[in-house]
Motif scaffolding. Structure first.
Motif, PDB file in Angstrom:
ATOM      1  N   GLU A  19      -4.633 -73.796 109.599  1.00 63.65           N
ATOM      2  CA  GLU A  19      -3.959 -72.822 108.776  1.00 63.65           C
ATOM      3  C   GLU A  19      -3.590 -71.774 109.669  1.00 63.65           C
ATOM      4  O   GLU A  19      -2.567 -71.070 109.403  1.00 63.65           O
ATOM      5  N   THR A  67      -0.519 -75.619 104.821  1.00 65.02           N
ATOM      6  CA  THR A  67      -1.380 -75.600 103.844  1.00 65.02           C
ATOM      7  C   THR A  67      -2.204 -76.654 103.675  1.00 65.02           C
ATOM      8  O   THR A  67      -1.668 -77.976 104.126  1.00 65.02           O
ATOM      9  N   GLU A 111       2.819 -70.915  97.075  1.00 61.51           N
ATOM     10  CA  GLU A 111       1.946 -71.515  97.743  1.00 61.51           C
ATOM     11  C   GLU A 111       2.449 -72.374  99.017  1.00 61.51           C
ATOM     12  O   GLU A 111       2.159 -72.712  99.857  1.00 61.51           O
ATOM     13  N   PRO A 139       3.889 -73.982 101.826  1.00 58.32           N
ATOM     14  CA  PRO A 139       3.890 -73.819 103.377  1.00 58.32           C
ATOM     15  C   PRO A 139       4.971 -73.310 104.031  1.00 58.32           C
ATOM     16  O   PRO A 139       5.972 -73.440 103.665  1.00 58.32           O
TER      17      PRO A 139
END
Length: 271
Positions: free
Chosen positions: A18, A23, A261, A263
């Motif tokens: 991370e 993600t 969300e 990445p």
């Protein structure tokens, strides 16, 4: 400091990835850990307490899905390479097999330290593996689909004998939470609230026995469904944050949350 379970490796490896902009999801279609960054191919990490033949075999099988597969294990006491080998020998072995290698050093009072001993070969020079397994596009597509359809990371990589939260179970829990909060509803109403086009099919198939039809075109929650909401309360909280199952999500929120969300840009190096 010897660890008791491979699940102890998951948190430090996840945190390391991370920090690099990935993600991370645990237990995605039998892979211990899957990490994605931007449009890059998925990175797969297989976890074991120690370096072993079963770990290598498991990782080699994952090469059918992605060319960026790592084995991860605890660094042995005093930093010595396992099985009487040297670290250069293990790095060379992993390179010949097409794998990367990650080790995690655990301490009594400090946070674990994660180190990448080697990356998967990029196909150039002598690092090219002897023969790569044939790429399975179908399996790779299913892995990406499962990863992208999960709204959060609910599982600990390396877990065994535990009920995993798959994308299908997560969507079923979303339906159950709505029925718990608002009472019996029609498939159309549930579909509008969740944005899930498969709502009617999921209610009819009733895989987990959480739903029952109480009238024509109307479904309610069963006692098993109520029990599931208690068992997977941490998942329900994603849809209904705060105390209990309060609040109603906006239509289409599931898709927008997944998009949010997404990445940022594989190998485990800074972009």
């Amino acid at each position: 400091m010897a660890i008791k379970s491979e699940t102890e490796l998951y948190a430090p490896v996840k945190a390391y990835l991370e920090q690099l902009g990935y993600t991370v999801r645990g237990e995605v279609r039998h892979c211990d850990l899957v990490a994605i960054r931007g449009e890059e191919p998925p990175v797969i990490v297989e976890l074991k307490r120690s370096f072993s033949i079963p770990l290598l075999l498991q990782a080699i099988d994952r090469l059918r899905i992605s060319r960026f597969v790592y084995v991860a294990f605890e660094r042995p006491a005093k930093g010595r390479a396992p099985h009487g080998a040297s670290w250069p020998e293990l790095r060379r072995l992993c390179g010949m097999l097409g794998l990367g290698m990650i080790v995690v050093q655990f301490y009594k009072t400090r946070k674990p330290r994660v180190e990448v001993e080697c990356h998967p070969p990029d196909g150039s020079g002598l690092a090219m593996p002897l023969k790569m397994p044939r790429h399975n596009k179908y399996a790779a597509g299913k892995l990406l689909q499962e990863f992208q359809e999960r709204r959060a990371d609910y599982n600990v990589g390396g877990s065994t004998k535990r009920k995993l939260v798959t994308a299908y179970r997560e969507k079923s829990l979303h339906l159950a939470a709505l029925l718990h909060t608002h009472g019996p509803m029609s498939p159309k109403r549930l579909r509008d609230l969740t944005g899930n086009a498969q709502t009617a099919t999921m209610l009819q198939k009733n895989v987990y026995l959480w739903f029952q039809r109480v009238a024509r075109g109307v479904y309610a929650l069963t006692p098993l469904g109520e029990e599931a909401l208690q068992t997977f309360a941490h998942v329900a909280e994603v849809y209904f944050p705060g105390t209990g199952l309060a609040g109603e999500p906006e239509a289409g929120k599931e898709e927008s949350a997944e998009t949010a969300e997404a990445p940022q840009v594989p190998i485990l190096q800074n972009a």
